[in-house]
Design an enzyme around this catalytic site. Structure first.
Site, PDB file in Angstrom:
ATOM      1  N   HIS A 184      -6.327 -11.785   4.818  1.00  0.00           N
ATOM      2  CA  HIS A 184      -5.173 -12.601   4.389  1.00  0.00           C
ATOM      3  C   HIS A 184      -4.238 -12.951   5.555  1.00  0.00           C
ATOM      4  O   HIS A 184      -3.181 -12.367   5.748  1.00  0.00           O
ATOM      5  CB  HIS A 184      -4.434 -12.011   3.191  1.00  0.00           C
ATOM      6  CG  HIS A 184      -4.078 -10.564   3.209  1.00  0.00           C
ATOM      7  ND1 HIS A 184      -3.386  -9.956   4.236  1.00  0.00           N
ATOM      8  CD2 HIS A 184      -4.270  -9.602   2.266  1.00  0.00           C
ATOM      9  CE1 HIS A 184      -3.183  -8.685   3.948  1.00  0.00           C
ATOM     10  NE2 HIS A 184      -3.712  -8.442   2.760  1.00  0.00           N
ATOM     11  N   ASN A 212      -0.258 -12.494   6.332  1.00  0.00           N
ATOM     12  CA  ASN A 212       0.357 -11.484   5.472  1.00  0.00           C
ATOM     13  C   ASN A 212       0.089 -10.084   5.999  1.00  0.00           C
ATOM     14  O   ASN A 212      -1.048  -9.736   6.332  1.00  0.00           O
ATOM     15  CB  ASN A 212      -0.165 -11.597   4.034  1.00  0.00           C
ATOM     16  CG  ASN A 212       0.197 -12.918   3.394  1.00  0.00           C
ATOM     17  OD1 ASN A 212      -0.668 -13.688   3.009  1.00  0.00           O
ATOM     18  ND2 ASN A 212       1.479 -13.201   3.291  1.00  0.00           N
ATOM     19  N   HIS A 249       0.829  -1.205   0.000  1.00  0.00           N
ATOM     20  CA  HIS A 249       0.000   0.000   0.000  1.00  0.00           C
ATOM     21  C   HIS A 249       0.867   1.261   0.000  1.00  0.00           C
ATOM     22  O   HIS A 249       2.019   1.244   0.456  1.00  0.00           O
ATOM     23  CB  HIS A 249      -0.935   0.008   1.206  1.00  0.00           C
ATOM     24  CG  HIS A 249      -2.020  -1.014   1.120  1.00  0.00           C
ATOM     25  ND1 HIS A 249      -3.363  -0.696   1.187  1.00  0.00           N
ATOM     26  CD2 HIS A 249      -1.976  -2.358   0.964  1.00  0.00           C
ATOM     27  CE1 HIS A 249      -4.080  -1.802   1.086  1.00  0.00           C
ATOM     28  NE2 HIS A 249      -3.260  -2.825   0.952  1.00  0.00           N
ATOM     29  N   ASP A 277      -6.866 -12.516  -3.677  1.00  0.00           N
ATOM     30  CA  ASP A 277      -6.021 -11.317  -3.585  1.00  0.00           C
ATOM     31  C   ASP A 277      -5.367 -11.033  -4.942  1.00  0.00           C
ATOM     32  O   ASP A 277      -4.260 -10.506  -5.017  1.00  0.00           O
ATOM     33  CB  ASP A 277      -4.959 -11.491  -2.491  1.00  0.00           C
ATOM     34  CG  ASP A 277      -4.294 -10.179  -2.072  1.00  0.00           C
ATOM     35  OD1 ASP A 277      -5.020  -9.253  -1.693  1.00  0.00           O
ATOM     36  OD2 ASP A 277      -3.051 -10.084  -2.130  1.00  0.00           O
ATOM     37  N   GLY A 300       0.416  -9.039  -4.875  1.00  0.00           N
ATOM     38  CA  GLY A 300      -0.825  -9.706  -5.258  1.00  0.00           C
ATOM     39  C   GLY A 300      -0.537 -11.071  -5.850  1.00  0.00           C
ATOM     40  O   GLY A 300       0.606 -11.404  -6.180  1.00  0.00           O
TER      41      GLY A 300
END
Length: 367
Positions: free
Chosen positions: A212, A215, A138, A269, A297
């Site tokens: 997730h 992660n 991000h 994802d 991803g």
């Protein structure tokens, strides 16, 4: 039109049935009957000995069909993404946006609201209310703490299509979490550096899922088991997992399944290559990364995740399918999908024993 699906092994979500015929009519599951009981007016679909299962449900996916939706918000991108996912066996998904500007969020919401698609269950906002320490792929500059006024504006614009938001519980005022929960938004803890106690407090304040598992979150250690430990300790919170042996090792999948049971569900994802905007993804052979090499991803389909659960984690096929159908539907509160039973929407995937998708149906219509 009355349709009879014959010559297949039917995985209903509750049991595995052979020697029966599945009847659908007007987009709904009607009944399971003996072949001799099929009405003469029914259209026959011979499934050639393949598996008939509920259509798969993916609660976290960002792109498909060549488009990362947040970078190209348009009806064309939405339709291309939905078509690609449906062909892969996924008949329902939450279109997911990673941390971005409010302008991008509002534009994406507008496009989705104005262009309904039968496979789009709603939207999942992963961020921007996350912990910078666990930002993963991000964009750091866009991460923030949630404010009530901003969220009210966002949810008003969404008109109910924002179904899930991933937040870091330690970054959120408990009153904000409780308010979001009261609005019917499913809160999921992720991109979080929460201690065990902070995570458990988040669960008490309305967080119902974990994004997730393993992660971009605090690690499971013996002195503070962090968010994973809280997930294991809690008795009701769900957790998604990316079963590609890249995001998590197969042994982590096996252990998590043993502990969480029917609270563990599959997501992809999955993203698409993109070189513009906040979410940059570079295609590698078996994954996507940021330009700096950070894992960003997967290249999974949900059917391939089911396959991996069976072949590498020793999970029986009926249970692996539930991880991609029944359990996400239960978390979402969706009662008419994820199962093959009378009254449910006739969303079906037919696939062979090599996990190759042969046919997909949404509301009984072949796609």
């Amino acid at each position: 039109m009355l349709t009879a699906f014959t010559n297949g092994t039917i995985y209903t979500g509750a049991q595995v049935i052979t020697g029966k015929t599945l009847l659908t009519e007007q987009g709904k599951i009607q009944a399971l009957v003996n072949p001799a009981e099929v009405p003469s007016e029914a259209t026959i679909v011979d499934c050639n000995g393949h598996i008939i299962a509920p259509g798969l449900l993916d609660l976290q996916i960002y792109g498909g069909g060549g488009y990362l939706f947040s970078a190209h918000p348009s009806p064309e991108a939405l339709n291309a993404m939905a078509q690609a996912l449906v062909k892969s066996g996924t008949t329902g998904f939450l279109l997911t946006l990673a941390t971005d500007t409010m302008e991008v969020f509002h534009e994406c919401i507008r496009i989705v609201r104005n262009n309904p698609h039968p496979a789009v269950l709603g939207m999942h906002l992963e961020g921007p209310y996350i912990n910078p320490v666990k930002k993963g792929a991000h964009t750091l500059e866009l991460i923030k703490r949630p404010e009530r006024a901003e969220l009210e504006s966002l949810l008003t614009a969404a008109g109910g299509i924002v179904k899930m938001i991933t937040v870091a519980p330690e970054m959120c005022d408990p009153a904000i979490l409780r308010w979001l929960d009261a609005q019917g938004v499913i809160l999921s803890a992720g991109h979080s550096n929460a201690t065990f106690n902070e995570a458990m407090e988040g669960f008490r304040n309305g967080i119902r899922a974990v994004t997730h598992l393993f992660n971009a979150m605090s690690p499971l250690q013996h002195r503070d088991t962090g968010l994973p430990g809280a997930t294991f300790r809690d008795n009701s919170v769900y957790a998604s997992i990316i079963a590609d042996n890249i995001h998590v090792d197969d042994n982590a999948l096996i252990i998590s399944k043993k502990v969480l049971g029917d609270r563990l569900f599959l997501i992809t994802d999955a993203v698409e290559a993109n070189n513009t905007g906040a979410s940059l993804h570079v295609a590698q052979e078996d994954r996507f990364t940021r330009p700096d090499g950070t894992l960003s991803g997967s290249r999974l389909t949900l059917m391939r995740a089911v396959q991996r659960c069976v072949q590498y984690a020793g999970i029986p096929l009926d249970e692996a399918l539930r991880m991609a159908t029944v359990y996400p539907a239960t978390l979402m509160g969706i009662k008419d999908r994820g199962r093959i039973e009378p009254g449910c929407r006739a969303d079906l995937v037919v696939f062979d024993h090599q996990y190759t998708v042969k046919n997909v149906y949404i509301a009984g219509a072949q796609q």
